[in-house]
Design a protein around this motif. Structure first.
Motif, PDB file in Angstrom:
ATOM      1  N   UNK A   6       6.179 -80.698  16.380  1.00 39.96           N
ATOM      2  CA  UNK A   6       5.753 -79.158  16.683  1.00 39.96           C
ATOM      3  C   UNK A   6       4.600 -79.015  16.038  1.00 39.96           C
ATOM      4  N   UNK A   7       3.603 -78.239  16.680  1.00 38.99           N
ATOM      5  CA  UNK A   7       2.280 -78.015  16.241  1.00 38.99           C
ATOM      6  C   UNK A   7       2.124 -76.802  16.154  1.00 38.99           C
ATOM      7  N   UNK A   8       2.326 -75.947  15.108  1.00 39.36           N
ATOM      8  CA  UNK A   8       2.395 -74.320  14.913  1.00 39.36           C
ATOM      9  C   UNK A   8       1.987 -74.258  13.514  1.00 39.36           C
ATOM     10  N   UNK A   9       0.836 -73.234  13.076  1.00 33.82           N
ATOM     11  CA  UNK A   9       0.544 -73.082  11.940  1.00 33.82           C
ATOM     12  C   UNK A   9       1.418 -72.684  11.080  1.00 33.82           C
ATOM     13  N   UNK A  10       2.716 -71.762  11.369  1.00 27.29           N
ATOM     14  CA  UNK A  10       3.687 -71.559  10.598  1.00 27.29           C
ATOM     15  C   UNK A  10       4.331 -72.606  10.100  1.00 27.29           C
ATOM     16  N   UNK A 173      18.754 -96.997  20.781  1.00 25.02           N
ATOM     17  CA  UNK A 173      19.396 -96.294  21.846  1.00 25.02           C
ATOM     18  C   UNK A 173      18.500 -96.244  23.085  1.00 25.02           C
ATOM     19  N   UNK A 174      18.167 -97.452  23.414  1.00 23.82           N
ATOM     20  CA  UNK A 174      17.341 -97.891  24.718  1.00 23.82           C
ATOM     21  C   UNK A 174      18.323 -97.412  25.851  1.00 23.82           C
ATOM     22  N   UNK A 175      17.574 -96.638  26.704  1.00 23.11           N
ATOM     23  CA  UNK A 175      18.340 -95.856  27.708  1.00 23.11           C
ATOM     24  C   UNK A 175      19.070 -94.774  27.665  1.00 23.11           C
ATOM     25  N   UNK A 176      19.405 -94.143  26.375  1.00 21.43           N
ATOM     26  CA  UNK A 176      20.059 -93.225  26.124  1.00 21.43           C
ATOM     27  C   UNK A 176      18.831 -91.817  26.662  1.00 21.43           C
ATOM     28  N   UNK A 177      19.817 -90.688  26.821  1.00 26.57           N
ATOM     29  CA  UNK A 177      18.929 -89.255  27.000  1.00 26.57           C
ATOM     30  C   UNK A 177      19.086 -88.707  25.432  1.00 26.57           C
ATOM     31  N   UNK A 178      17.702 -88.957  24.778  1.00 28.12           N
ATOM     32  CA  UNK A 178      17.728 -88.501  23.558  1.00 28.12           C
ATOM     33  C   UNK A 178      16.406 -87.763  23.555  1.00 28.12           C
ATOM     34  N   UNK A 179      16.307 -86.586  22.802  1.00 32.64           N
ATOM     35  CA  UNK A 179      15.187 -85.864  22.471  1.00 32.64           C
ATOM     36  C   UNK A 179      14.960 -85.752  20.831  1.00 32.64           C
ATOM     37  N   UNK A 180      13.926 -86.078  20.090  1.00 35.31           N
ATOM     38  CA  UNK A 180      13.741 -85.975  18.849  1.00 35.31           C
ATOM     39  C   UNK A 180      12.827 -84.868  18.661  1.00 35.31           C
ATOM     40  N   UNK A 181      12.968 -83.982  17.570  1.00 34.40           N
ATOM     41  CA  UNK A 181      11.934 -82.763  17.404  1.00 34.40           C
ATOM     42  C   UNK A 181      11.724 -82.950  16.069  1.00 34.40           C
ATOM     43  N   UNK A 182      10.409 -83.075  15.553  1.00 31.76           N
ATOM     44  CA  UNK A 182       9.824 -83.193  14.287  1.00 31.76           C
ATOM     45  C   UNK A 182       9.016 -82.026  13.788  1.00 31.76           C
ATOM     46  N   UNK A 183       9.158 -81.571  12.483  1.00 32.57           N
ATOM     47  CA  UNK A 183       7.965 -80.814  12.086  1.00 32.57           C
ATOM     48  C   UNK A 183       6.675 -81.426  11.754  1.00 32.57           C
ATOM     49  N   UNK A 184       6.753 -82.641  11.494  1.00 31.56           N
ATOM     50  CA  UNK A 184       5.562 -83.540  11.349  1.00 31.56           C
ATOM     51  C   UNK A 184       5.916 -84.782  11.292  1.00 31.56           C
ATOM     52  N   UNK A 185       5.035 -85.846  11.848  1.00 27.62           N
ATOM     53  CA  UNK A 185       5.107 -87.177  11.731  1.00 27.62           C
ATOM     54  C   UNK A 185       4.199 -87.598  10.488  1.00 27.62           C
ATOM     55  N   UNK A 186       5.025 -88.328   9.534  1.00 27.93           N
ATOM     56  CA  UNK A 186       4.281 -88.772   8.314  1.00 27.93           C
ATOM     57  C   UNK A 186       3.582 -90.149   8.575  1.00 27.93           C
ATOM     58  N   UNK A 187       2.941 -90.666   7.523  1.00 22.01           N
ATOM     59  CA  UNK A 187       2.283 -91.831   7.551  1.00 22.01           C
ATOM     60  C   UNK A 187       3.259 -93.062   7.752  1.00 22.01           C
ATOM     61  N   UNK A 188       4.068 -93.180   7.016  1.00 18.13           N
ATOM     62  CA  UNK A 188       4.795 -94.496   6.734  1.00 18.13           C
ATOM     63  C   UNK A 188       6.074 -94.375   5.690  1.00 18.13           C
ATOM     64  N   UNK A 189       6.901 -95.393   5.806  1.00 20.60           N
ATOM     65  CA  UNK A 189       7.736 -95.573   4.817  1.00 20.60           C
ATOM     66  C   UNK A 189       7.063 -96.563   3.540  1.00 20.60           C
TER      67      UNK A 189
END
Length: 210
Positions: A6-10, A173-189
């Motif tokens: 998601x890319x939104x200022x709020x 989950x290769x081949x599965x119908x999946x959607x992932x929604x994130x508020x942000x994608x951070x750098x790393x673990x």
């Protein structure tokens, strides 16, 4: 697997407050609910609907309503509970199930300790709520659990994610119908399996326990 950050200022603003270590648990809980409603809007773009005829004060018209079987919302205990209210406010007709999963802090492997779900999820759209997509193990296990019961497609909504977590879920989950929604994608673990920069332990910050 589809990934939407998601890319939104709020969303970015609320995430900034969540990340701040000085944010109190009551404020953290309130902001998590608000943030979840914004992310749920993104996550439900493909929710199944069916046509319906209604009568306005002026004329008859066509619209849509949430289709059957109703979508199932599945928060992963415990931290996922903090996201639930924001989701059901947006989709009040959805049903709610629960999965209790814990991560072994040494092996980082997930275990399921509780579940409250319909036995048959045939043709159901499921929305999994988990604040942190870190190693990806817990989320992948939860998604697989739902597919084994017949779920049609699964959308996971997470506040934060990592490249490592996304890669792990995609591989599992290769081949599965999946959607992932994130508020942000951070750098790393980091070496302890925590998200960097992250926001700490979401469960502890939601409920005030350390």
């Amino acid at each position: 697997m589809r990934v939407h950050v998601a890319d939104h200022p709020l969303i970015t603003h609320k995430l900034t407050v969540l990340r701040d270590k000085n944010t109190s648990s009551p404020v953290f809980r309130s902001l998590t609910e608000e943030l979840m409603t914004l992310l749920a809007y993104e996550g439900t773009r493909n929710v199944r609907v069916e046509p319906v005829t209604i009568q306005t004060p002026v004329a008859e018209t066509q619209g849509v309503r949430i289709g059957d079987p109703k979508p199932l919302i599945v928060p992963i205990l415990r931290a996922g509970l903090g996201m639930l209210e924001g989701m059901v406010k947006l989709v009040p007709t959805a049903e709610v199930g629960f999965l209790g999963m814990a991560r072994d802090e040494e092996t980082l492997e997930p275990t399921t300790y509780a579940e409250r779900l319909p036995e048959d999820l045939s043709d159901r759209q499921c929305f999994v709520l988990d604040p942190m997509l870190a190693t990806g193990g817990s989320l992948a296990a939860a998604i697989e659990f739902l597919f084994q019961r017949g779920a049609k497609d699964v959308t996971a909504i997470c506040i934060l994610g990592t490249p490592e977590g996304l890669a792990a879920v995609e591989k599992a989950m290769a081949g599965r119908e999946i959607t992932i929604v994130l508020g942000a994608l951070d750098e790393r673990l980091n070496e302890h399996g925590y998200i960097v920069p992250g926001l700490g332990d979401a469960g502890d910050r939601l409920y005030g326990t350390v």
